[in-house]
Design a protein around this motif. Sequence first.
Motif, PDB file in Angstrom:
ATOM      1  N   ALA A 226       1.743  -2.657 -15.174  1.00 34.03           N
ATOM      2  CA  ALA A 226       1.286  -1.285 -14.947  1.00 34.03           C
ATOM      3  C   ALA A 226       2.442  -0.320 -14.674  1.00 34.03           C
TER       4      ALA A 226
ATOM      5  N   TRP B   6       2.021   1.606  -3.579  1.00 34.84           N
ATOM      6  CA  TRP B   6       0.985   2.136  -4.478  1.00 34.84           C
ATOM      7  C   TRP B   6       0.699   3.603  -4.177  1.00 34.84           C
TER       8      TRP B   6
ATOM      9  N   THR C 171     -13.504   2.807  -4.494  1.00 33.22           N
ATOM     10  CA  THR C 171     -13.925   2.717  -5.894  1.00 33.22           C
ATOM     11  C   THR C 171     -14.428   4.071  -6.423  1.00 33.22           C
TER      12      THR C 171
ATOM     13  N   TYR D  74      -8.738  -7.735  -4.632  1.00 25.98           N
ATOM     14  CA  TYR D  74      -9.169  -7.256  -3.312  1.00 25.98           C
ATOM     15  C   TYR D  74     -10.468  -7.941  -2.895  1.00 25.98           C
TER      16      TYR D  74
ATOM     17  N   PRO E  88      -8.814  -4.137  -7.846  1.00 29.98           N
ATOM     18  CA  PRO E  88     -10.053  -4.310  -7.075  1.00 29.98           C
ATOM     19  C   PRO E  88     -10.611  -5.735  -7.142  1.00 29.98           C
TER      20      PRO E  88
ATOM     21  N   TYR F 271       0.816  -1.210   0.000  1.00 33.23           N
ATOM     22  CA  TYR F 271       0.000   0.000   0.000  1.00 33.23           C
ATOM     23  C   TYR F 271       0.852   1.265   0.000  1.00 33.23           C
TER      24      TYR F 271
ATOM     25  N   THR G 210       3.546   5.295  -5.943  1.00 30.50           N
ATOM     26  CA  THR G 210       3.762   5.081  -7.379  1.00 30.50           C
ATOM     27  C   THR G 210       2.542   5.406  -8.245  1.00 30.50           C
TER      28      THR G 210
HETATM   29  C1  LIG Z   1       1.670   0.078  -9.633  1.00 30.28           C
HETATM   30  C2  LIG Z   1       0.494  -0.058  -8.882  1.00 30.28           C
HETATM   31  C3  LIG Z   1      -0.780   0.188  -9.342  1.00 30.28           C
HETATM   32  C4  LIG Z   1      -1.049   0.636 -10.739  1.00 30.28           C
HETATM   33  C5  LIG Z   1      -1.860   0.024  -8.408  1.00 30.28           C
HETATM   34  C6  LIG Z   1      -3.147   0.256  -8.652  1.00 30.28           C
HETATM   35  C7  LIG Z   1      -4.103   0.019  -7.636  1.00 30.28           C
HETATM   36  C8  LIG Z   1      -5.464   0.135  -7.762  1.00 30.28           C
HETATM   37  C9  LIG Z   1      -6.104   0.594  -9.028  1.00 30.28           C
HETATM   38  C10 LIG Z   1      -6.274  -0.188  -6.595  1.00 30.28           C
HETATM   39  C11 LIG Z   1      -7.600  -0.048  -6.502  1.00 30.28           C
HETATM   40  C12 LIG Z   1      -8.464  -0.442  -5.384  1.00 30.28           C
HETATM   41  C13 LIG Z   1      -9.853  -0.268  -5.575  1.00 30.28           C
HETATM   42  C14 LIG Z   1     -10.402   0.420  -6.780  1.00 30.28           C
HETATM   43  C15 LIG Z   1     -10.871  -0.754  -4.602  1.00 30.28           C
HETATM   44  C16 LIG Z   1     -10.319  -1.724  -3.611  1.00 30.28           C
HETATM   45  C17 LIG Z   1      -9.037  -1.247  -3.041  1.00 30.28           C
HETATM   46  C18 LIG Z   1      -7.926  -1.068  -4.089  1.00 30.28           C
HETATM   47  C19 LIG Z   1      -6.919  -0.139  -3.424  1.00 30.28           C
HETATM   48  C20 LIG Z   1      -7.282  -2.428  -4.343  1.00 30.28           C
END
Ligand SMILES: *C/C=C(C)/C=C/C=C(C)/C=C/C1=C(C)CCCC1(C)C
Length: 276
Positions: free
Chosen positions: A233, A99, A159, A206, A203, A96, A102
Amino acid sequence: MHNLPDLTLNQYSLVYNFLSLTIAAMLAGFVFFVLARQSLAERYRFSMVVSALVVGIAGYHYFRIFNNWHDSYHLVGGLGGNYVATEVPFNDLYRYVDWFLTVPLLMVELVHVMKVERGVRGSLMTKLVIAAALMIALGYPGQNTDSNAVRALWGTLSTLPFVYLLYVLWTEVGKTMAVEPPQVAVLLRNLRLLTLATWGFYPIAYMAPFFGLKGAGSEVFTQVGYSIADITAKVGYGVMIFAIAKYKSGNVEAEDEAARRNVAGSSVAGSPVRSA
Ligand SMILES: *C/C=C(C)/C=C/C=C(C)/C=C/C1=C(C)CCCC1(C)C
């Protein structure tokens, strides 16, 4: 922190090898972005500095996650046995924090190579960076709970900025595509699709407990899935940003010329003498 399930030798090794591969990919990406920087026009080089930062931060965190994974399990019963959790907790905060740093930087990378007006650039970047940071921060409280209700609550809150972010990204990149040369428009379209496809995975992972994925299956799915998504990504995304910046670097003179013509054109149109 969460309780780790017992794993078979193969399950443990699959995660171990994917974490190791991810470190290698981030290091390779780092070297690539640092070297690629030289081949770009001055104005696009910053995008490679940010790309290198992203994979540098991620590579460091993967190194910590890898060591943590190693310390959190031990083999009981030899080669025919199982991997069983040790007393060392597995720290999910590494992901976390990674993320949180980044994902906003990935937005900075993108806006940097987009054709947006000077005045719009700053506010677009601010919107995307804040939405990205909110999305990650709101997701964390639901990550390690055993209660599906708590997970659903924070997942839903997270979200909201996620959907907002994708919406802004989709429409703004769409606007840029309309004014860029066709080659750049194709690259931007692919980058937009890559973002949607890879970001969509987080998500889903998750929410794995909602799909009945529990215990060992869920743990392996999440760790391997996040690794693949992170490589795509961050490294894949950075390479595509490079391709866009590279093409545009060959075109800086034409771009400047077009901008000058635009400025000249608008002052002519606004001149009462000429229009009379
Ligand atoms: C390099 C890391 C990246 C591109 C991470 C992206 C992370 C997400 C798009 C996380 C999204 C989440 C939600 C939309 C809902 C649930 C919780 C998360 C943080 C997993």
